[in-house]
Design an enzyme around this catalytic site. Structure first.
Site, PDB file in Angstrom:
ATOM      1  N   LYS A 113      53.586  -8.149 -10.525  1.00 28.60           N
ATOM      2  CA  LYS A 113      52.454  -7.797  -9.668  1.00 28.60           C
ATOM      3  C   LYS A 113      52.956  -7.518  -8.257  1.00 28.60           C
ATOM      4  O   LYS A 113      53.817  -8.248  -7.745  1.00 28.60           O
ATOM      5  CB  LYS A 113      51.430  -8.941  -9.628  1.00 28.60           C
ATOM      6  CG  LYS A 113      50.006  -8.489  -9.355  1.00 28.60           C
ATOM      7  CD  LYS A 113      49.408  -7.798 -10.566  1.00 28.60           C
ATOM      8  CE  LYS A 113      47.882  -7.661 -10.434  1.00 28.60           C
ATOM      9  NZ  LYS A 113      47.289  -7.026 -11.627  1.00 28.60           N
ATOM     10  N   THR A 171      50.027  -9.444 -15.966  1.00 22.44           N
ATOM     11  CA  THR A 171      50.232  -9.300 -14.528  1.00 22.44           C
ATOM     12  C   THR A 171      49.070  -9.920 -13.751  1.00 22.44           C
ATOM     13  O   THR A 171      49.258 -10.369 -12.611  1.00 22.44           O
ATOM     14  CB  THR A 171      50.395  -7.823 -14.124  1.00 22.44           C
ATOM     15  OG1 THR A 171      49.205  -7.094 -14.409  1.00 22.44           O
ATOM     16  CG2 THR A 171      51.577  -7.200 -14.853  1.00 22.44           C
ATOM     17  N   HIS A 174      63.712   8.596  20.821  1.00 15.74           N
ATOM     18  CA  HIS A 174      64.032   9.377  22.016  1.00 15.74           C
ATOM     19  C   HIS A 174      62.886   9.367  23.027  1.00 15.74           C
ATOM     20  O   HIS A 174      61.744   9.685  22.694  1.00 15.74           O
ATOM     21  CB  HIS A 174      64.351  10.820  21.625  1.00 15.74           C
ATOM     22  CG  HIS A 174      65.534  10.935  20.704  1.00 15.74           C
ATOM     23  ND1 HIS A 174      66.796  10.551  21.068  1.00 15.74           N
ATOM     24  CD2 HIS A 174      65.641  11.395  19.428  1.00 15.74           C
ATOM     25  CE1 HIS A 174      67.628  10.763  20.072  1.00 15.74           C
ATOM     26  NE2 HIS A 174      66.954  11.271  19.058  1.00 15.74           N
TER      27      HIS A 174
END
Length: 293
Positions: free
Chosen positions: A23, A68, A258
């Site tokens: 899961k 799950t 930058h």
């Protein structure tokens, strides 16, 4: 090709390779209310199990598989019964549990992202039960092949650091056809720091080590003139290895965010390293391991 032709076409010889299931993106917050001064921890968790899952893949046989949905419920249930220490230790609890309770499970891994919260300052002190979420996140991975021995990797993401001086970029390859960037010994330098580190010993106070790494990375960013982001990356790693003997090596990913000095001369204004355009992309990207020699 018709459907009949597809059904009669010989199938390729195939076998199942490495696999896991579990899961992901289980969002968990635990509030400790033992005292009026509450504590909170918020994690996003992934648990994946490894083991003898061949029949499920190749024959559609789900016998003895953990659902799950059960994995999700277990994460919340064990967070209630355990999770008294670090997320890494919680990962060990989870993997050991699934190896013990899953007939076909032999190991697995747990990955987490922890969202950091600080107390809201009121009158100079942090509030007992009100918090503000911070930008950096704590990360980690715990894996095991037997539910008893574990490999742990810890880390952090989205630590945004910036310095307004003591950085430059000089003495690089200039005599090259496509090089246009001018040298500088004075620039604004910024980066989102991502790091992960491995341990050289089994018993570790993961919370304490993480706090040391987090603090040291920031301190090292401030303490030197940086001729390059690469040099700062190395110095950060060296400093972490110095203050954290538990760590065997550390990896960094550091984009160069930058900040370009904006041309105000066309408006008759002087820009003495005060006004910058923050350029979102493209950007330089530095990655590297710093290891014990």
């Amino acid at each position: 090709m018709t459907q009949t032709q597809q059904q009669t076409q010989p199938k390729a010889n195939a076998r199942l390779g490495a696999n896991n299931y579990g899961k992901a993106e289980v969002n968990l917050m635990k509030v400790s209310r033992d005292t009026p001064r509450h504590e909170i921890r918020e994690l996003q968790v992934r648990v994946a199990m490894t083991g003898d899952f061949d029949a499920a893949h190749t024959q559609g046989d789900n016998t003895d598989l953990i659902a799950t949905d059960t994995v999700r419920n277990t994460i919340y249930g064990l967070a209630k019964e355990g999770f008294e220490g670090s997320p890494e230790e919680f990962g060990k609890e989870l993997i050991a549990h699934f190896v013990k309770t899953g007939p076909r499970v032999t190991g697995g891994f747990m990955e987490f992202t922890e969202y950091l919260w600080e107390r809201i300052p009121v009158g100079g002190e942090g509030h007992n039960h009100s918090f503000v979420r911070q930008m950096p996140q704590r990360t980690g991975r715990v894996e095991s092949s037997d539910g008893q021995t574990f490999k742990v990797t810890s880390g952090l993401e989205n630590l945004y650091v910036l310095k307004t001086t003591e950085s430059g970029w000089e003495n690089y390859l200039l005599n090259e056809r496509f090089t246009t960037l001018p040298e500088t010994h004075e620039r604004l330098m910024a980066s989102f720091v991502t790091a992960k580190w491995e341990y050289n010993e089994g018993q570790v106070d993961y919370d304490a080590v993480w706090r040391r790494v987090y603090q040291q990375i920031q301190e090292t960013f401030t303490d030197h003139y940086s001729p390059s982001l690469q040099n700062t990356l190395f110095l950060m790693g060296q400093a972490v290895l110095t203050v954290c003997p538990e760590i065997s090596r550390i990896w960094f990913q550091m984009p160069n965010k930058h900040h370009l000095q904006y041309n105000l001369g066309r408006f008759g204004l002087e820009n003495n390293l005060e006004i910058f355009h923050v350029d979102p992309e493209p950007y330089g990207l530095m990655e590297g391991w710093v290891e014990r020699a």
